[in-house]
Design an enzyme around this catalytic site. Structure first.
Site, short mmCIF file in Angstrom:
data_model
loop_
_atom_site.label_atom_id
_atom_site.label_comp_id
_atom_site.label_asym_id
_atom_site.label_seq_id
_atom_site.Cartn_x
_atom_site.Cartn_y
_atom_site.Cartn_z
N ILE A 1 -0.77 -5.68 9.43
CA ILE A 1 -1.76 -4.62 9.44
C ILE A 1 -3.07 -5.19 8.91
O ILE A 1 -3.06 -5.98 7.96
CB ILE A 1 -1.31 -3.40 8.61
CG1 ILE A 1 -2.29 -2.23 8.79
CG2 ILE A 1 -1.14 -3.75 7.14
CD1 ILE A 1 -1.78 -0.92 8.20
N VAL B 1 -0.54 -8.74 5.54
CA VAL B 1 -1.86 -8.11 5.57
C VAL B 1 -2.83 -9.08 6.22
O VAL B 1 -2.93 -10.24 5.83
CB VAL B 1 -2.34 -7.75 4.14
CG1 VAL B 1 -3.72 -7.12 4.21
CG2 VAL B 1 -1.35 -6.79 3.48
N LYS B 2 -3.55 -8.58 7.23
CA LYS B 2 -4.46 -9.43 7.99
C LYS B 2 -5.85 -9.44 7.34
O LYS B 2 -6.45 -8.40 7.12
CB LYS B 2 -4.57 -8.94 9.43
CG LYS B 2 -3.29 -9.10 10.23
CD LYS B 2 -3.42 -8.55 11.64
CE LYS B 2 -4.15 -9.50 12.55
NZ LYS B 2 -4.11 -9.02 13.96
N ILE B 3 -6.32 -10.65 7.08
CA ILE B 3 -7.64 -10.87 6.50
C ILE B 3 -8.41 -11.82 7.42
O ILE B 3 -7.89 -12.87 7.80
CB ILE B 3 -7.54 -11.48 5.09
CG1 ILE B 3 -6.83 -10.51 4.15
CG2 ILE B 3 -8.91 -11.86 4.55
CD1 ILE B 3 -6.56 -11.08 2.77
#
Length: 370
Positions: free
Chosen positions: A109, A140-142
């Protein structure tokens, strides 16, 4: 010739993740069927995917009405419906996650793309998403912006697994690897178990060809035409060589001794945009162990139908790939500008999709409130 290219791809060490998620996929059993029948072992999401999911059908109406009745604003609704889908997908993939010892069974996400150039806000959002979803197989997408790099380190240091997205150049990819390794070192110092901490580096593929081919077409020379469609795969080959080089030596060995796993390259944007090219080229030409290929469903079915998986197509080709880039530079393609444009456009596209998502949910909220 094999009759099951997806099985061959998986056997070659490529993890197949679906680049899509929706409430309908979860409730109809479609996603479970892809896991059972199409060797899908993970899912990625992004603002564009969620914008599309919420704008179609009625799958989210009941939850939006409930949230509206509780007085939730648009940001709260977006957070609730997206994290619900991701949490449920994490549960669906839990057996895969266990079977692969945490390597696969992952669901991603993305942080709010409007925060792409704000390190502190990205860190806060990433940690909040991890807490809200509360599943061990979450990524977690960064984004790999300059401001995103320290955020990657800080989030990993807190024991949260990360999918680094929007990587276009090998130079930036090396920065991402450094951010990852530093994050693991800090996580270890903070007392986190590195065995449960995972990461992938999402290296975008087809968009590189789209941008460079456009510039080659403008040159309209014989050599420019001959170089069409060669940049993206060459770029990925060089990225894999950088991966092999980076995860070796005393510094990395010390982390491996503490249970660390390397940050796998992930081939993203593998749907073919130019109809002149084979619709499976960014899958069957990027076969190499310890990688992920995140595919749209259309590409997944194309590979299943007529993909040709013939073993490792990447290892040992760095010299050939560099020669392609040398030729591109030699005829005037400004590669630094290409990658800068792609990163800017990537962030802008996700910001636009996020705005569309907010507009859709605003309309749904207004309807629910009468």
């Amino acid at each position: 010739m094999s009759t099951n290219p997806l099985a061959d791809l998986s056997a070659a060490g490529v993890s197949i993740w679906l680049d899509d998620l929706s409430r309908d996929r979860l409730t109809t059993g479609n996603l479970a069927e892809l896991v059972a029948d199409k060797h899908v072992v993970g899912v990625t999401t992004n603002p564009t995917i969620f914008a599309g999911a919420l704008s179609k059908g009625t799958a989210y109406d009941e939850q939006v009405r409930e949230l509206a009745a509780r007085g939730a604003d648009v940001d709260a609704v977006v957070r609730e419906v997206t994290t619900t889908d991701v949490r449920n997908a994490c549960d669906l993939f839990r057996d895969v996650h266990t079977r692969t010892e945490g390597v696969d069974g992952r669901v991603s996400i993305e942080v709010d793309p409007r925060l792409a150039h704000d390190t502190d806000a990205t860190v806060a959002e990433a940690l909040d998403l991890a807490k809200t979803v509360d599943r061990p197989n979450l990524l977690v997408k960064i984004p790999a912006t300059v401001e995103g790099l320290p955020a990657i380190t800080r989030v990993l240091a807190e024991g949260v697994s990360v999918n680094v997205t929007l990587i276009f150049s090998v130079e930036r990819y090396r920065d991402v690897i450094e951010a990852f390794v530093a994050g693991l070192e800090q996580a270890k110092a903070n007392g986190h178990d590195l065995r449960g901490l995972h990461s992938v580096a999402s290296f975008f593929v087809s968009r590189v060809d789209t941008e460079i081919d456009k510039r080659l077409d403008a040159l309209d020379t014989a050599e420019a035409k001959e170089l069409r469609g060669k940049a993206a795969i060459a770029n990925a080959v060089l990225a894999y060589a950088a991966y092999q080089e980076a995860f070796a030596g005393p510094r990395w060995d010390a982390l491996v001794a503490a249970g660390a796993r390397a940050q796998r390259p992930l081939w993203a944007s593998t749907g073919v945009k130019d109809p002149a090219y084979s619709d499976t080229r960014y899958v069957d030409q990027l076969v190499v162990a310890d990688t992920v290929n995140t595919v749209p469903e259309k590409t997944l079915h194309a590979v299943a139908d007529h993909g040709t998986i013939s073993g490792d197509t990447v290892t040992g080709r760095a010299g050939e790939a560099q020669a392609i880039f040398d030729r591109l530079a030699g005829i005037g393609i400004d590669l630094d500008d290409v990658f800068a444009v792609l990163e800017t456009e990537g962030v802008d596209k996700f910001e636009k999709s996020w705005a569309e998502l907010l507009d859709t949910v605003t309309g749904q909220l207004n309807q629910a409130k009468g």
